[in-house]
Write a protein that holds these residues in place. Structure first.
Motif, PDB file in Angstrom:
ATOM      1  N   THR A 213       0.816  -1.219   0.000  1.00 14.96           N
ATOM      2  CA  THR A 213       0.000   0.000   0.000  1.00 14.96           C
ATOM      3  C   THR A 213       0.847   1.266   0.000  1.00 14.96           C
ATOM      4  OG1 THR A 213      -0.212   0.156   2.409  1.00 14.96           O
ATOM      5  CG2 THR A 213      -1.847  -1.205   1.243  1.00 14.96           C
ATOM      6  N   GLY A 214       2.174   1.111   0.153  1.00 16.24           N
ATOM      7  CA  GLY A 214       3.090   2.244   0.058  1.00 16.24           C
ATOM      8  C   GLY A 214       3.206   3.139   1.274  1.00 16.24           C
ATOM      9  N   PRO A 215       3.172   2.611   2.489  1.00 21.20           N
ATOM     10  CA  PRO A 215       3.357   3.498   3.640  1.00 21.20           C
ATOM     11  C   PRO A 215       4.796   4.001   3.702  1.00 21.20           C
ATOM     12  CG  PRO A 215       3.439   1.229   4.376  1.00 21.20           C
ATOM     13  CD  PRO A 215       3.079   1.203   2.909  1.00 21.20           C
ATOM     14  N   ARG A 216       4.992   5.127   4.359  1.00 26.82           N
ATOM     15  CA  ARG A 216       6.360   5.597   4.589  1.00 26.82           C
ATOM     16  C   ARG A 216       7.035   4.707   5.628  1.00 26.82           C
ATOM     17  NH1 ARG A 216       9.335   8.615   7.822  1.00 26.82           N
ATOM     18  NH2 ARG A 216       7.685   9.336   9.190  1.00 26.82           N
ATOM     19  N   VAL A 217       6.283   4.375   6.718  1.00 26.66           N
ATOM     20  CA  VAL A 217       6.799   3.496   7.763  1.00 26.66           C
ATOM     21  C   VAL A 217       5.791   2.377   8.007  1.00 26.66           C
ATOM     22  CG1 VAL A 217       7.539   3.314  10.178  1.00 26.66           C
ATOM     23  CG2 VAL A 217       8.034   5.396   8.877  1.00 26.66           C
ATOM     24  N   LEU A 218       6.305   1.171   8.101  1.00 28.15           N
ATOM     25  CA  LEU A 218       5.520  -0.009   8.438  1.00 28.15           C
ATOM     26  C   LEU A 218       6.107  -0.556   9.741  1.00 28.15           C
ATOM     27  CD1 LEU A 218       3.422  -2.189   7.837  1.00 28.15           C
ATOM     28  CD2 LEU A 218       5.064  -3.227   6.235  1.00 28.15           C
ATOM     29  N   TRP A 219       5.331  -0.452  10.818  1.00 26.18           N
ATOM     30  CA  TRP A 219       5.847  -0.737  12.156  1.00 26.18           C
ATOM     31  C   TRP A 219       5.799  -2.217  12.514  1.00 26.18           C
ATOM     32  CZ3 TRP A 219       8.428   2.747  14.885  1.00 26.18           C
ATOM     33  CH2 TRP A 219       8.240   4.095  14.559  1.00 26.18           C
ATOM     34  N   LEU A 220       6.858  -2.654  13.172  1.00 25.25           N
ATOM     35  CA  LEU A 220       6.876  -3.911  13.919  1.00 25.25           C
ATOM     36  C   LEU A 220       6.671  -3.493  15.373  1.00 25.25           C
ATOM     37  CD1 LEU A 220      10.040  -5.391  12.255  1.00 25.25           C
ATOM     38  CD2 LEU A 220       7.804  -6.505  12.242  1.00 25.25           C
ATOM     39  N   GLU A 221       5.534  -3.856  15.957  1.00 21.96           N
ATOM     40  CA  GLU A 221       5.271  -3.351  17.307  1.00 21.96           C
ATOM     41  C   GLU A 221       6.080  -4.109  18.340  1.00 21.96           C
ATOM     42  OE1 GLU A 221       3.101  -6.854  17.903  1.00 21.96           O
ATOM     43  OE2 GLU A 221       2.982  -5.620  16.144  1.00 21.96           O
TER      44      GLU A 221
ATOM     45  N   GLN B 177       9.895   1.899   4.762  1.00 22.32           N
ATOM     46  CA  GLN B 177      10.814   1.773   5.903  1.00 22.32           C
ATOM     47  C   GLN B 177      10.142   0.984   7.013  1.00 22.32           C
ATOM     48  OE1 GLN B 177      14.149   3.361   6.924  1.00 22.32           O
ATOM     49  NE2 GLN B 177      13.733   1.631   8.269  1.00 22.32           N
ATOM     50  N   LEU B 178      10.762  -0.109   7.442  1.00 13.54           N
ATOM     51  CA  LEU B 178      10.270  -0.778   8.639  1.00 13.54           C
ATOM     52  C   LEU B 178      10.639   0.070   9.847  1.00 13.54           C
ATOM     53  CD1 LEU B 178      11.177  -4.531   8.021  1.00 13.54           C
ATOM     54  CD2 LEU B 178       8.884  -3.523   8.077  1.00 13.54           C
ATOM     55  N   GLY B 179       9.772   0.105  10.817  1.00 12.14           N
ATOM     56  CA  GLY B 179      10.038   0.782  12.078  1.00 12.14           C
ATOM     57  C   GLY B 179       9.892  -0.217  13.212  1.00 12.14           C
ATOM     58  N   LEU B 180      10.624  -0.007  14.274  1.00  7.96           N
ATOM     59  CA  LEU B 180      10.580  -0.922  15.409  1.00  7.96           C
ATOM     60  C   LEU B 180      10.157  -0.183  16.662  1.00  7.96           C
ATOM     61  CD1 LEU B 180      11.196  -3.786  16.548  1.00  7.96           C
ATOM     62  CD2 LEU B 180      13.489  -2.934  17.069  1.00  7.96           C
TER      63      LEU B 180
ATOM     64  N   ASP C 218      22.458  -4.805  17.588  1.00  5.96           N
ATOM     65  CA  ASP C 218      23.120  -4.535  16.305  1.00  5.96           C
ATOM     66  C   ASP C 218      22.450  -5.322  15.185  1.00  5.96           C
ATOM     67  OD1 ASP C 218      24.950  -2.781  17.448  1.00  5.96           O
ATOM     68  OD2 ASP C 218      26.415  -4.367  17.811  1.00  5.96           O
ATOM     69  N   GLN C 219      22.215  -6.601  15.426  1.00  7.78           N
ATOM     70  CA  GLN C 219      21.583  -7.450  14.421  1.00  7.78           C
ATOM     71  C   GLN C 219      20.161  -6.977  14.119  1.00  7.78           C
ATOM     72  OE1 GLN C 219      20.650 -12.176  13.691  1.00  7.78           O
ATOM     73  NE2 GLN C 219      21.078 -11.535  15.751  1.00  7.78           N
ATOM     74  N   VAL C 220      19.376  -6.765  15.165  1.00 12.54           N
ATOM     75  CA  VAL C 220      17.971  -6.386  14.979  1.00 12.54           C
ATOM     76  C   VAL C 220      17.846  -5.038  14.265  1.00 12.54           C
ATOM     77  CG1 VAL C 220      15.868  -5.700  16.223  1.00 12.54           C
ATOM     78  CG2 VAL C 220      17.063  -7.802  16.857  1.00 12.54           C
ATOM     79  N   LEU C 221      18.630  -4.050  14.685  1.00 12.37           N
ATOM     80  CA  LEU C 221      18.517  -2.729  14.068  1.00 12.37           C
ATOM     81  C   LEU C 221      19.026  -2.728  12.627  1.00 12.37           C
ATOM     82  CD1 LEU C 221      19.377  -0.402  17.062  1.00 12.37           C
ATOM     83  CD2 LEU C 221      17.128  -1.072  16.190  1.00 12.37           C
TER      84      LEU C 221
ATOM     85  N   VAL D 144      16.092  -4.085  10.637  1.00 13.80           N
ATOM     86  CA  VAL D 144      15.001  -3.111  10.536  1.00 13.80           C
ATOM     87  C   VAL D 144      15.387  -1.963   9.586  1.00 13.80           C
ATOM     88  CG1 VAL D 144      13.619  -1.431  11.830  1.00 13.80           C
ATOM     89  CG2 VAL D 144      13.994  -3.721  12.761  1.00 13.80           C
ATOM     90  N   ARG D 145      16.629  -1.508   9.670  1.00  6.48           N
ATOM     91  CA  ARG D 145      17.082  -0.409   8.806  1.00  6.48           C
ATOM     92  C   ARG D 145      17.047  -0.824   7.335  1.00  6.48           C
ATOM     93  NH1 ARG D 145      21.372   1.036  11.225  1.00  6.48           N
ATOM     94  NH2 ARG D 145      22.678  -0.605  10.359  1.00  6.48           N
ATOM     95  N   GLY D 146      17.492  -2.039   7.050  1.00  6.92           N
ATOM     96  CA  GLY D 146      17.498  -2.516   5.667  1.00  6.92           C
ATOM     97  C   GLY D 146      18.307  -1.595   4.770  1.00  6.92           C
ATOM     98  N   PRO D 147      17.758  -1.205   3.615  1.00  4.09           N
ATOM     99  CA  PRO D 147      18.505  -0.373   2.669  1.00  4.09           C
ATOM    100  C   PRO D 147      18.489   1.119   3.011  1.00  4.09           C
ATOM    101  CG  PRO D 147      16.353  -0.872   1.755  1.00  4.09           C
ATOM    102  CD  PRO D 147      16.459  -1.621   3.064  1.00  4.09           C
ATOM    103  N   HIS D 148      17.846   1.485   4.100  1.00  3.24           N
ATOM    104  CA  HIS D 148      17.684   2.898   4.442  1.00  3.24           C
ATOM    105  C   HIS D 148      18.894   3.434   5.208  1.00  3.24           C
ATOM    106  CE1 HIS D 148      13.550   2.891   2.972  1.00  3.24           C
ATOM    107  NE2 HIS D 148      13.525   1.661   3.439  1.00  3.24           N
ATOM    108  N   ARG D 149      19.031   4.738   5.193  1.00  2.00           N
ATOM    109  CA  ARG D 149      20.169   5.421   5.812  1.00  2.00           C
ATOM    110  C   ARG D 149      20.139   5.311   7.336  1.00  2.00           C
ATOM    111  NH1 ARG D 149      20.636  10.367   7.767  1.00  2.00           N
ATOM    112  NH2 ARG D 149      18.622  11.019   6.997  1.00  2.00           N
ATOM    113  N   ALA D 150      18.963   5.367   7.922  1.00  2.00           N
ATOM    114  CA  ALA D 150      18.844   5.366   9.388  1.00  2.00           C
ATOM    115  C   ALA D 150      17.733   4.414   9.818  1.00  2.00           C
ATOM    116  CB  ALA D 150      18.540   6.780   9.885  1.00  2.00           C
ATOM    117  N   VAL D 151      17.795   4.024  11.065  1.00  2.00           N
ATOM    118  CA  VAL D 151      16.768   3.174  11.650  1.00  2.00           C
ATOM    119  C   VAL D 151      15.613   4.042  12.126  1.00  2.00           C
ATOM    120  CG1 VAL D 151      16.359   2.053  13.885  1.00  2.00           C
ATOM    121  CG2 VAL D 151      18.034   1.146  12.360  1.00  2.00           C
TER     122      VAL D 151
END
Length: 193
Positions: free
Chosen positions: A64-72, A153-156, A172-175, A178-185
């Protein structure tokens, strides 16, 4: 010019609350406490069927193209009533046994985990193993989302710091996942204060 975020609240959930999803998801492995008591709505983080379901749900949300898709913050190893802390299901015991090179029963593991005094090497390895299970679930979601929708962007969201410290989360692993290809978490700290 409007961007949206989606907070699905569908990872693991925080409690059964009188519900039972066993008929809805008969192929899920259910979270099991140290005594063998099983949850009815909280999936084991190692459950292949749950991981596939969660990844597909997040793929649909990402489409659906959200800017952020949260993992709660429910994607964790603690606080899933009636299971208070960690998963001791048969799948966890089997995979942990493979990791340490021997069979281990729930009773043996419980005695080792609850033993007073300094944590043993087995207890430390169990905690790492539990944390790796959560990271593995996040990895599958991240690969699914970023593989098809790299602009999302996934968000945590995070639970209390003491909770994550207790579960020996590999930040370190989790972030990185979550960051993936993006510049920041993108992260939401705990709101418990």
């Amino acid at each position: 010019g409007v961007s949206m975020a989606i907070n699905p609240w569908v990872t693991q959930g925080m409690r059964d609350a009188g519900m039972n999803n066993r008929d809805v998801h008969p192929d899920f492995q259910w979270m099991t406490d140290i005594t063998g008591l099983q949850a009815n709505t909280i999936a084991c983080p190692l459950s292949p069927a749950w991981r596939n379901w969660l990844s597909e749900a997040y793929r649909l949300y990402a489409s659906t193209g959200p800017r952020v898709l949260w993992l709660e913050d429910d994607i964790r190893i603690h606080g899933h009533r009636p299971v208070t802390w960690a998963c001791f299901c048969d799948l966890h015991l089997r995979r942990f046994g493979e990791r340490i090179g021997r069979t281990i029963t729930r009773e043996e593991l419980a005695a080792e985990v609850l033993k007073p005094g300094a944590p043993s090497s087995l207890r430390r390895e169990w905690l790492r193993f539990e944390g790796d299970g959560i990271a593995g679930a996040i990895r599958q979601v991240a690969e699914t989302v970023y593989g098809r929708h790299p602009g999302v962007q996934l968000g945590l969201m995070c639970s209390a710091p003491w909770s994550h410290a207790m579960e020996v989360r590999d930040w370190d692993q989790v972030l990185d996942l979550v960051r993936g290809p993006h510049r920041a978490v993108t992260i939401r700290p705990c709101m418990m204060n």
